[in-house]
Design a protein around this motif. Structure first.
Motif, PDB file in Angstrom:
ATOM      1  N   HIS A 199       0.782  -1.111  -0.068  1.00  0.00           N
ATOM      2  CA  HIS A 199      -0.141   0.017   0.016  1.00  0.00           C
ATOM      3  C   HIS A 199       0.815   1.391   0.111  1.00  0.00           C
ATOM      4  O   HIS A 199       0.468   2.516  -0.869  1.00  0.00           O
ATOM      5  N   GLN A 200       1.848   1.068   0.846  1.00  0.00           N
ATOM      6  CA  GLN A 200       2.675   2.438   0.893  1.00  0.00           C
ATOM      7  C   GLN A 200       3.682   2.638  -0.364  1.00  0.00           C
ATOM      8  O   GLN A 200       4.125   3.785  -0.592  1.00  0.00           O
TER       9      GLN A 200
ATOM     10  N   CYS B  35      -1.303  -1.158  -8.280  1.00  0.00           N
ATOM     11  CA  CYS B  35      -1.532  -2.524  -8.189  1.00  0.00           C
ATOM     12  C   CYS B  35      -0.499  -2.978  -7.233  1.00  0.00           C
ATOM     13  O   CYS B  35       0.830  -2.742  -7.304  1.00  0.00           O
ATOM     14  N   PHE B  36      -0.796  -3.934  -6.387  1.00  0.00           N
ATOM     15  CA  PHE B  36       0.088  -4.697  -5.561  1.00  0.00           C
ATOM     16  C   PHE B  36      -0.630  -6.038  -5.211  1.00  0.00           C
ATOM     17  O   PHE B  36      -1.602  -6.143  -5.257  1.00  0.00           O
TER      18      PHE B  36
ATOM     19  N   ALA C 167      -4.099  -1.759   6.618  1.00  0.00           N
ATOM     20  CA  ALA C 167      -4.347  -3.150   7.134  1.00  0.00           C
ATOM     21  C   ALA C 167      -5.373  -3.940   6.209  1.00  0.00           C
ATOM     22  O   ALA C 167      -5.246  -5.409   6.360  1.00  0.00           O
ATOM     23  N   VAL C 168      -6.220  -3.402   5.656  1.00  0.00           N
ATOM     24  CA  VAL C 168      -7.212  -4.091   4.516  1.00  0.00           C
ATOM     25  C   VAL C 168      -6.505  -4.363   3.518  1.00  0.00           C
ATOM     26  O   VAL C 168      -6.319  -5.675   3.084  1.00  0.00           O
ATOM     27  N   THR C 169      -6.110  -3.184   2.745  1.00  0.00           N
ATOM     28  CA  THR C 169      -5.307  -3.320   1.374  1.00  0.00           C
ATOM     29  C   THR C 169      -4.366  -4.761   1.444  1.00  0.00           C
ATOM     30  O   THR C 169      -4.171  -5.468   0.646  1.00  0.00           O
ATOM     31  N   ASP C 170      -3.298  -4.443   2.370  1.00  0.00           N
ATOM     32  CA  ASP C 170      -1.942  -5.070   2.305  1.00  0.00           C
ATOM     33  C   ASP C 170      -2.361  -6.433   2.957  1.00  0.00           C
ATOM     34  O   ASP C 170      -1.830  -7.627   2.610  1.00  0.00           O
TER      35      ASP C 170
END
Lengths: 305, 305
Positions: free
Chosen positions: A5-6, A24-25, A49-52
């Motif tokens: 995310h970062q 995108c990741f 915390a959600v995306t990762d």
């Protein structure tokens, strides 16, 4: 380099005459999960915390829809058109099938993507959102209008009131969220301007307007759907999540005590079970078979004392 | 020998002047999970996919409450008294804290156990049940009365209509359930007699009677609670699960498309996440903080078109 995310760089793709910004990741090779953002939010507004959390198992795609922040074009004044733009964006990436997550007004857009392009969408996650003509959506809720109309010491403290309840536990979770939210320092999205808010409000007004048999359109959304909310959503009342579940042909509902933002890990775990193969296959064979009996239809006048 | 749903011997323990029949199996050493059964059901009526599913991670305790099947005594005509009997049974086993699962009227008993003996109950799972004075509970639902009043080629085919929806997928899951249900051939419980049904119906009538501020008592149930149902429960309307979640101080709700019986593995997985430490701890710190705003209170008249 494995992006998060970062660190995921902002990229661009053209479709419908719009230059879409996206990131995108995560683990590639499966069905990607495309995130549709809430009112006035940019890609930076998702909880890492959600995306990762999702990214450890699947590819995550964040984007700004037309006219929002780093994407070009104008914000349309209907979710239907936003859904068409989102579908154009997804296809411009060369993707033939995706899972779609939508949060708040992003959940309205997600429904419109599924309606416009049923073959493009494998599964749907509708987070803190509601149906057309949902309860308390026309003109916004009194609580929501008060929260969005107030001023805050730090602008992003707004989200402590929007996303979290006043309980001690929820506010503590909110402060932890704001820390995560601020962690990305490079290549952040520009904040949106008042024009974006106005167009999105116009789309909300159209969506929320009273209409005959407002929930009938949900029958056309055949995708397995996970509906999620907290127990006391004052922006889009929690009742709307129950209405979505009851009227979608193939939907599961999860309601957390308080705000769903308090439980990012638990939400990712539940949503991953839903999206992943094993249990997920059960959903595919399901029909929401029994019509609601008119004779036995309860009244909903007394949900609370 | 490691016992399962099929092999666990029926044992007996005395308390409150009642000789309680029970069966224990599963992994010992943690907090046991005590099952409270539905209308006219015995220990044999639990789905082995559920009981053995839980048993891989925790100790499972099945029992017949007073007057039911292999247990002695009379069936009381109130869930309050059934709750007191259940608590006496649990304490007679030497247990100081348990998790309690209740299904249908067993969910009413489970609420009464938590109210009578708050320190005895760590967490609560309320499956296909409702609150006092719940919607459509007085006199039973028209659909439920029709289903329980009909005759069936095989007596246990009744449960295909009670537990499952008429959809093809749900009925297929129902037939698989009946196969599992019949697998235990030795040491089965005797079926209950009409006296049991009459006393349980009297308890339902008391529970379901209209009263002032019927849901206030739920504020006293402080335990983290998981409320689960299918989307179209016609025996105790699904709306009652939403009402439970909205009025319990610390409850999560999961509603599955169709009948929750269609998803035994998924239910065990969700319930195990809820009961187990890691995510479970989040629940402990939660308060359902924000009172429902009277000004913004939606009407529930139009849940369906």
């Amino acid at each position: 380099m494995i992006h998060t995310h970062q660190t995921a760089p902002t990229q661009f793709v053209e479709a419908n005459g719009i230059r879409f910004a996206y990131r995108c990741f995560g683990k590639t090779g499966g069905v990607p999960l495309v995130f549709n953002q809430h009112f006035t939010g940019t890609m930076d507004y998702w909880d890492p915390a959600v995306t990762d959390g999702f990214a450890s198992e699947r590819e995550v795609i964040l984007f700004n829809n037309a006219g929002v922040s780093s994407s070009s074009g104008e914000v349309p004044t209907s979710f239907e058109q936003m859904g068409r733009n989102a579908a154009a964006f997804i296809k411009a990436l060369g993707l033939q099938q995706v899972d779609v997550l939508g949060f708040s007004i992003g959940g309205c857009v997600a429904q419109e993507i599924a309606l416009a392009e049923p073959n493009l969408v494998r599964r749907l996650i509708l987070l803190g959102t509601g149906p057309r003509s949902g309860e308390g959506m026309a003109g916004g809720t009194p609580e929501g209008n008060q929260i969005f109309g107030a001023t805050y010491a730090e602008p992003d403290h707004l989200w402590l009131s929007v996303f979290f309840t006043p309980s001690q536990a929820s506010q503590a979770a909110g402060r932890a969220f704001l820390k995560r939210f601020r962690l990305r320092t490079k290549d952040r999205d520009p904040e949106v301007n008042e024009k974006v808010a106005l167009a999105q409000r116009a789309a909300i007004a159209k969506w929320a307007a009273p209409r005959e048999r407002p929930y009938d359109y949900l029958k056309a959304i055949q995708q397995p759907t996970l509906v999620v909310n907290g127990s006391n959503d004052v922006i889009i009342y929690t009742m709307n999540s129950f209405i979505l579940q009851q009227n979608l042909p193939n939907a599961q509902l999860i309601i957390y005590p308080g705000s769903h933002h308090q439980y990012p890990e638990l939400f990712v775990r539940h949503a991953s079970i839903f999206l992943s193969g094993a249990e997920g296959r059960e959903y595919l064979s399901f029909e929401n078979g029994r019509p609601f009996a008119t004779s036995g239809r309860p009244s909903y006048a007394k949900l609370r004392n």
